[in-house]
Motif scaffolding. Structure first.
Motif, PDB file in Angstrom:
ATOM      1  N   THR A 105     -48.665 139.913  23.190  1.00  0.00           N
ATOM      2  CA  THR A 105     -48.005 138.619  23.279  1.00  0.00           C
ATOM      3  C   THR A 105     -48.815 137.566  22.529  1.00  0.00           C
ATOM      4  OG1 THR A 105     -49.145 138.108  25.351  1.00  0.00           O
ATOM      5  CG2 THR A 105     -46.969 139.130  25.530  1.00  0.00           C
ATOM      6  N   ALA A 106     -48.108 136.553  22.078  1.00  0.00           N
ATOM      7  CA  ALA A 106     -48.739 135.398  21.439  1.00  0.00           C
ATOM      8  C   ALA A 106     -47.815 134.204  21.621  1.00  0.00           C
ATOM      9  CB  ALA A 106     -48.979 135.651  19.957  1.00  0.00           C
ATOM     10  N   VAL A 107     -48.388 133.033  21.648  1.00  0.00           N
ATOM     11  CA  VAL A 107     -47.599 131.806  21.719  1.00  0.00           C
ATOM     12  C   VAL A 107     -47.344 131.340  20.296  1.00  0.00           C
ATOM     13  CG1 VAL A 107     -47.530 129.417  22.527  1.00  0.00           C
ATOM     14  CG2 VAL A 107     -48.590 131.188  23.956  1.00  0.00           C
ATOM     15  N   ASP A 108     -46.066 131.222  19.945  1.00  0.00           N
ATOM     16  CA  ASP A 108     -45.660 130.751  18.623  1.00  0.00           C
ATOM     17  C   ASP A 108     -45.888 129.243  18.570  1.00  0.00           C
ATOM     18  OD1 ASP A 108     -43.685 129.433  16.786  1.00  0.00           O
ATOM     19  OD2 ASP A 108     -43.274 131.503  16.259  1.00  0.00           O
ATOM     20  N   LEU A 109     -46.701 128.798  17.622  1.00  0.00           N
ATOM     21  CA  LEU A 109     -47.025 127.380  17.486  1.00  0.00           C
ATOM     22  C   LEU A 109     -46.287 126.735  16.320  1.00  0.00           C
ATOM     23  CD1 LEU A 109     -50.809 127.639  18.365  1.00  0.00           C
ATOM     24  CD2 LEU A 109     -48.943 126.790  19.818  1.00  0.00           C
ATOM     25  N   ASP A 110     -45.104 127.252  16.029  1.00  0.00           N
ATOM     26  CA  ASP A 110     -44.135 126.649  15.111  1.00  0.00           C
ATOM     27  C   ASP A 110     -44.452 126.820  13.632  1.00  0.00           C
ATOM     28  OD1 ASP A 110     -42.891 125.511  17.485  1.00  0.00           O
ATOM     29  OD2 ASP A 110     -44.443 123.982  17.393  1.00  0.00           O
ATOM     30  N   LEU A 111     -45.665 126.546  13.213  1.00  0.00           N
ATOM     31  CA  LEU A 111     -45.998 126.604  11.790  1.00  0.00           C
ATOM     32  C   LEU A 111     -45.881 128.032  11.266  1.00  0.00           C
ATOM     33  CD1 LEU A 111     -49.165 124.338  11.889  1.00  0.00           C
ATOM     34  CD2 LEU A 111     -46.936 123.734  10.908  1.00  0.00           C
ATOM     35  N   ASP A 112     -45.344 128.175  10.080  1.00  0.00           N
ATOM     36  CA  ASP A 112     -45.216 129.469   9.417  1.00  0.00           C
ATOM     37  C   ASP A 112     -45.659 129.316   7.971  1.00  0.00           C
ATOM     38  OD1 ASP A 112     -43.698 130.669  11.689  1.00  0.00           O
ATOM     39  OD2 ASP A 112     -42.157 129.258  11.047  1.00  0.00           O
ATOM     40  N   VAL A 143     -53.800 122.147  18.787  1.00  0.00           N
ATOM     41  CA  VAL A 143     -53.326 121.529  17.538  1.00  0.00           C
ATOM     42  C   VAL A 143     -54.334 121.772  16.425  1.00  0.00           C
ATOM     43  CG1 VAL A 143     -52.804 119.330  16.397  1.00  0.00           C
ATOM     44  CG2 VAL A 143     -51.908 119.795  18.691  1.00  0.00           C
ATOM     45  N   ALA A 144     -55.597 121.525  16.709  1.00  0.00           N
ATOM     46  CA  ALA A 144     -56.643 121.717  15.694  1.00  0.00           C
ATOM     47  C   ALA A 144     -56.728 123.169  15.255  1.00  0.00           C
ATOM     48  CB  ALA A 144     -57.995 121.242  16.233  1.00  0.00           C
ATOM     49  N   ALA A 145     -56.659 124.103  16.207  1.00  0.00           N
ATOM     50  CA  ALA A 145     -56.730 125.525  15.866  1.00  0.00           C
ATOM     51  C   ALA A 145     -55.525 125.949  15.030  1.00  0.00           C
ATOM     52  CB  ALA A 145     -56.825 126.372  17.138  1.00  0.00           C
ATOM     53  N   ALA A 146     -54.330 125.477  15.386  1.00  0.00           N
ATOM     54  CA  ALA A 146     -53.121 125.833  14.630  1.00  0.00           C
ATOM     55  C   ALA A 146     -53.182 125.278  13.206  1.00  0.00           C
ATOM     56  CB  ALA A 146     -51.877 125.318  15.351  1.00  0.00           C
ATOM     57  N   GLU A 147     -53.603 124.027  13.066  1.00  0.00           N
ATOM     58  CA  GLU A 147     -53.701 123.434  11.727  1.00  0.00           C
ATOM     59  C   GLU A 147     -54.754 124.152  10.893  1.00  0.00           C
ATOM     60  OE1 GLU A 147     -52.223 118.878  12.678  1.00  0.00           O
ATOM     61  OE2 GLU A 147     -54.365 119.347  12.872  1.00  0.00           O
ATOM     62  N   ALA A 148     -55.882 124.500  11.503  1.00  0.00           N
ATOM     63  CA  ALA A 148     -56.936 125.208  10.766  1.00  0.00           C
ATOM     64  C   ALA A 148     -56.469 126.604  10.351  1.00  0.00           C
ATOM     65  CB  ALA A 148     -58.206 125.303  11.617  1.00  0.00           C
TER      66      ALA A 148
END
Length: 182
Positions: A105-112, A143-148
């Protein structure tokens, strides 16, 4: 194949499930474990496979392979060429995937980060990420982890990194074809 110790025997059925922040269901599907290498675990997504639970259900139009890295906030679906398939590579920016038995499982954080078959690429759903970071209340560190991770994946695609090269996925496509013939 070279690399890490496989998590399961090739051919083991596994379930891949993405959720949204806060536990809301998103897409999930039954997949086939193929093996592991230095990039992570590889799963087969057969043509006709049903992905459901998200805003829209859909069916895989080709045989595909999914890379699930052990320590990255992303997954990478490599697609076989097909007239109905617009993309060669689709990297979902997620939380670090978690295995619980045969479920990942993983949480989808929108960015692709998406690469087309012609080699062009783009970042998708930045607007959705901006909206959801407020409406779902993403913590600052998420947010920081997803952007990085999005920037890291984009840099890897731009530079032609081995991890996201179609040549890296080809042995796993071949392994999937062999399993499907058995």
């Amino acid at each position: 194949m070279p690399g890490e110790q496989p998590r399961f025997e090739p051919g083991t059925p596994v379930r891949g499930q993405y959720s949204k922040w806060g536990g809301a269901r998103h897409h999930g599907a039954d997949l086939v474990y193929l093996g592991a290498d230095e990039h992570g675990d590889w799963l087969g997504d057969p043509v006709g496979n049903q992905w459901s639970g998200g805003p829209k259900s859909f069916e895989s139009v080709s045989d595909n392979v999914l890379l699930v890295p052990p320590d990255r906030g992303s997954t990478a679906m490599f697609y076989s060429a097909h007239p109905e398939q617009a993309f060669e590579l689709y990297c979902d920016i997620t939380t670090v995937p978690v295995w619980d038995g045969t479920h990942v499982t993983a949480v989808d954080l929108d960015l692709d980060v998406i690469r087309r078959f012609d080699g062009s690429w783009f970042v998708d759903d930045e607007d959705e990420f901006a909206e959801h970071r407020v409406s779902y209340g993403y913590p600052v560190e998420v947010v920081a982890a997803a952007e990085a991770e999005c920037a890291r994946v984009a840099d890897e695609i731009r530079s032609g990194a081995t991890r996201l090269a179609m040549e890296t996925a080809e042995p796993w496509f071949a392994a999937f074809r062999r399993l499907r013939r058995v």
